[in-house]
Design an enzyme around this catalytic site. Structure first.
Site, short mmCIF file in Angstrom:
data_model
loop_
_atom_site.label_atom_id
_atom_site.label_comp_id
_atom_site.label_asym_id
_atom_site.label_seq_id
_atom_site.Cartn_x
_atom_site.Cartn_y
_atom_site.Cartn_z
N SER A 104 -2.43 0.01 7.54
CA SER A 104 -3.01 -0.86 6.34
C SER A 104 -1.02 -1.34 6.09
CB SER A 104 -3.19 0.56 3.98
OG SER A 104 -1.99 1.05 5.05
N LYS A 117 -2.19 4.29 -4.47
CA LYS A 117 -1.35 2.85 -4.21
C LYS A 117 -0.93 1.98 -5.45
CE LYS A 117 -2.68 2.75 0.61
NZ LYS A 117 -3.38 2.19 1.78
#
Length: 808
Positions: free
Chosen positions: A676, A719
């Site tokens: 990611s 996140k």
């Protein structure tokens, strides 16, 4: 001398066969048989006696009769009441039926007389003596035939006659007797009869041994019963009581009073009987006592009544925990179904989330809301299968497994059973405890859970099992498949403020012996603690910080009971010391070659700073920061994409041949992996190579392909919360993660604006600054009118170690 062929009336016999030289009474009642006798009496008083193959046939035909019979002489005939005739007959010789002359009103046949052979050879004599000896042994063993019979039989010299007489005294089937009757030769008859006698002697001997054994057992039982009754009578007279009998009687009384299932009660009574027969000091007695205690203390049929009031249960859940709506809704749904369907298997929930978000305390709250008993076991570090299924009673110090122990502790068949840290189990040579849990946590199997110690099926179908874990990938897939997983993300700053005000501060003030008037917190102080002194997904460190302040205040209260302390932002440093973290982890300035990525760890979301430095060289790329294999591959893919876009980025086409590139992710002691960070690395590379700084207020997450496509990643909520905690304003994420935005709290979405991107060109156009940017772009805000779906499952690899940088 008689003719060899004769015409004689035939008398069928049922269940009976007459041998030559045999005298006996016959009761004749059938009409056809009576007429046969009358015909014989008119003639020479002789009749052919023939046995039926099946005694149940009332009117036999030719096929129902054997072909060889005995010619008998009628010596006496008496008529009895009811039309029955009793006849005394004497067998003369064997005869074989040649043909039937008539069938009505009686059977009349032409028979071939079979003369008796009288030739005596040494072999025949040996067979005769052997048969006589066998018959003597049979008489001694069976005792069913009078002893004087032997004396009468011993005087017979003719072998054929001896065989017929002995056969008539034996209890044989009609088929066996017919075989002996059809054997014309004396030798053949003696051999067959010898075999039959040998088998009969063997059977009689076995019967005798069985009878002796049964008689001895009966005598022993009667003797023990008699002696036991005598002992009881003596002890009663002396005023004493046998310890074993008293203890066994006490257990029997407990078994009778307890509502045990039928099979369990039978097993318990059986063990009580064994205990009664054992000496008081026997080691096995201790094992039986412990086993009986376990059987009697387990809640085989005890159940508590559920609180089915939905509003009351919801009120308790809200009172104990702030937020966590998904879990609360699931419990209320279960109660609603319980109201409609009485028989409902208990759900098996798995609460997955970072440490400190309230998974364990939530299970206690569920038990309180349902008014069920609560039991908790910790599976962290368990590596022995016997911890789940128990040890067999053959082992010294054997005990049931933790499941049965927990049920005994709960005291009811339907508790809330918490299995903490299910992802922390391990495996070694003693077995795999997670495999043993497969039966426990399967609603289709746990109605008959088998523990090695109890050895009886225990019903776990009414238990509400709740397991907790920090990460799903550490749970074996078959076990995870049996549970209903509910993910608990980290708390937002607003959630933490509310939790501190409602729960943590009042709890710590009470635990430290302070009065509410002694200590107060301002909301600004709570926010400062969350921002500058803790960085976590849960609230454990927040609670510790509040406890630290309470301790310092308690010291002052001891000196002055009436003191009042108000904690504000300014006084925090006095009580907690220098701030441990800097709020707003983003870069202070827009820098070249530095991008802010986002990581997902078991403790929640975190920021990931990515630095790129260029040096003169030969195109070597160096990766540092303890990066995993997947993250290194993302960096190579990012570099390949930058090389393919060199012209549009206004880079030299051969820059990679003259420049060494060093990519570093700080906090090098912490392992980091996952795809990611791909677009963040590519952005940092593009910035370093083009000289354009990266906007400091932007966080990036997404996987990059060689064509520049941005692929979806996991942990979006965690996140985004990390970007919110760090004070960042914008977040770039893959467009395919739009569905995950439905889980983001509204206040976070207002403060962190989202830009959905499909291609790396969009990322670079937004994140790289060609001139100072003062106002946010108009296209930043997320269009609320666009459809937002539910979160779908991402590739497990995206969540496994996705940039696993634990910052605490």
């Amino acid at each position: 001398m008689r003719k060899e062929k004769e015409q004689l009336p035939l008398l069928p016999l049922r269940g009976l066969l007459v041998f030559p030289n045999m005298v006996l009474h016959l009761d004749v009642g059938r009409e056809r048989s009576v007429k046969s006798l009358e015909e014989a009496m008119v003639g020479d008083n002789r009749v052919l006696l023939m046995a039926q193959k099946d005694a149940k046939v009332d009117e036999p035909a030719e096929a129902d009769l054997f072909t060889v019979g005995t010619v008998a002489l009628i010596k006496q005939m008496i008529k009895l009441p009811g039309g029955t005739i009793r006849v005394l007959v004497e067998g003369l010789t064997r005869a074989a039926v040649l043909r039937y002359l008539q069938k009505d009103p009686f059977f009349k046949v032409e028979a071939q007389l079979v003369p008796e052979e009288t030739a005596k050879t040494a072999e025949v004599e040996a067979l005769r003596r052997s048969l006589l000896y066998q018959f003597e042994q049979y008489l001694k063993a069976s005792r069913k035939i009078p002893p004087e019979t032997l004396a009468a039989v011993s005087e017979i010299e003719e072998p054929g006659r001896l065989a017929d007489i002995i056969a008539s005294h034996l209890t044989l089937k009609i088929g066996q007797k017919q075989e002996l009757l059809e054997a014309a030769e004396a030798k053949q008859r003696l051999e067959k009869l010898s075999k039959i006698l040998s088998r009969e002697i063997e059977i009689v001997e076995i019967e005798r041994r069985i009878n002796v054994r049964v008689r001895k057992q009966m005598e022993k039982t009667q003797k023990e019963y008699y002696l036991r009754e005598q002992m009881k009578a003596i002890q009663k007279e002396l005023g004493e009581k046998d310890e074993r009998t008293a203890e066994a009687d006490e257990y029997r009384e407990k078994i009778a009073k307890s509502e045990l299932p039928e099979k369990v009660a039978e097993k318990a009574l059986e063990e009580a009987d064994r205990l009664e027969k054992m000496p008081p000091a026997a080691a096995e007695g201790i094992v039986i006592r412990t086993y009986l205690d376990w059987l009697l203390e387990l809640p085989w049929s005890k159940m508590t009544d559920d609180r089915l009031d939905l509003d009351g249960a919801a009120e308790i859940l809200d009172e104990d925990h702030y937020g966590l709506q998904k879990v609360k809704e699931r419990i209320i749904e279960y109660l609603a179904v319980r109201q409609l369907a009485e028989k409902l298997k208990g759900p098996i929930l798995c609460l997955i989330g970072p440490p400190g978000v309230g998974k364990t305390s939530l299970a206690r709250s569920i038990a309180r809301a349902l008014e069920r008993n609560f039991v908790r076991i910790s599976l962290g570090g368990v590596r022995d299968e016997a911890e789940i299924r128990g040890h067999r009673r053959t082992y010294v110090g054997a005990l049931p497994g933790r499941i049965i122990q927990g049920m005994r502790q709960a005291g009811s068949r339907n508790p809330v059973f918490l299995m903490d840290e299910v992802d922390k189990m391990s495996t070694d040579f003693r077995g795999d405890p997670s495999s043993a849990l497969l039966e426990v946590l399967d609603p289709e199997q746990n109605h008959a859970f088998s523990d090695h110690y109890i050895e009886l099926p225990f019903d776990l179908s009414q238990v509400m099992f709740i397991t907790t874990a920090n990460a799903p990938h550490n749970i074996p897939q078959p076990l995870l498949d049996r549970m209903e997983t509910i993910h608990l993300p980290g708390y937002t700053e607003e959630d933490k403020v509310e939790i501190a005000k409602r729960h943590l501060i009042p709890k710590q003030i009470e635990e430290h012996g302070l009065a509410p008037s002694n200590l107060t917190f301002s909301e600004g102080a709570v926010r400062e603690i969350i921002r500058l002194y803790t960085r976590e997904a849960g609230v454990r460190n927040l609670e510790r910080s509040v406890a630290a302040i309470c301790r310092k205040v308690a010291r002052e209260v001891v000196k002055d009971r009436e003191i009042r302390v108000s904690i504000s932002r300014r006084s925090l440093q006095k009580h907690l010391g220098v701030p441990r973290f800097r709020y707003g982890m983003g870069e202070k300035e827009d820098e070249i070659g530095v991008a802010t990525g986002l990581a997902w760890t078991e403790a929640g979301g975190d920021l990931l700073s990515i630095e790129v430095t260029l040096m003169k060289g030969k195109g070597k790329m160096t990766l540092t920061g303890k990066l995993g294999e997947v993250m290194q591959e993302s960096a190579r893919a990012a570099l390949s994409y930058i090389r393919s876009r060199a012209e549009s980025l206004e880079l030299d086409e051969d820059f990679y041949e003259k420049t060494d590139i060093h990519i570093h992710v700080p906090e090098g002691a912490i392992p980091k992996d996952g795809p990611s960070a791909g677009i963040a690395i590519a952005t940092a590379l593009a910035s370093a190579l083009s000289g354009a700084p990266v906007w400091r207020e932007v966080a990036l997450t997404g996987e990059i392909t060689l064509r520049g496509r941005v692929l979806p990643v996991g942990g979006i909520k965690e996140k985004m919360l990390a970007a919110h905690r760090a004070g960042l304003k914008y977040m770039l994420m893959p467009v395919e993660n739009r569905k995950d935005l439905s889980d983001i709290p509204a206040n976070v979405r207002r403060r962190v604006e989202v830009k959905l991107v499909e291609h790396m060109d969009e990322v670079l156009n937004f994140a790289l600054l060609k001139e100072p940017r003062k106002e946010p772009a108009e296209d930043l805000a997320l269009d609320d009118k666009k459809p937002v779906g539910a979160v779908c499952g991402d590739d497990p690899g995206l969540q496994r170690q996705d940039d696993s940088a634990l910052r605490h």
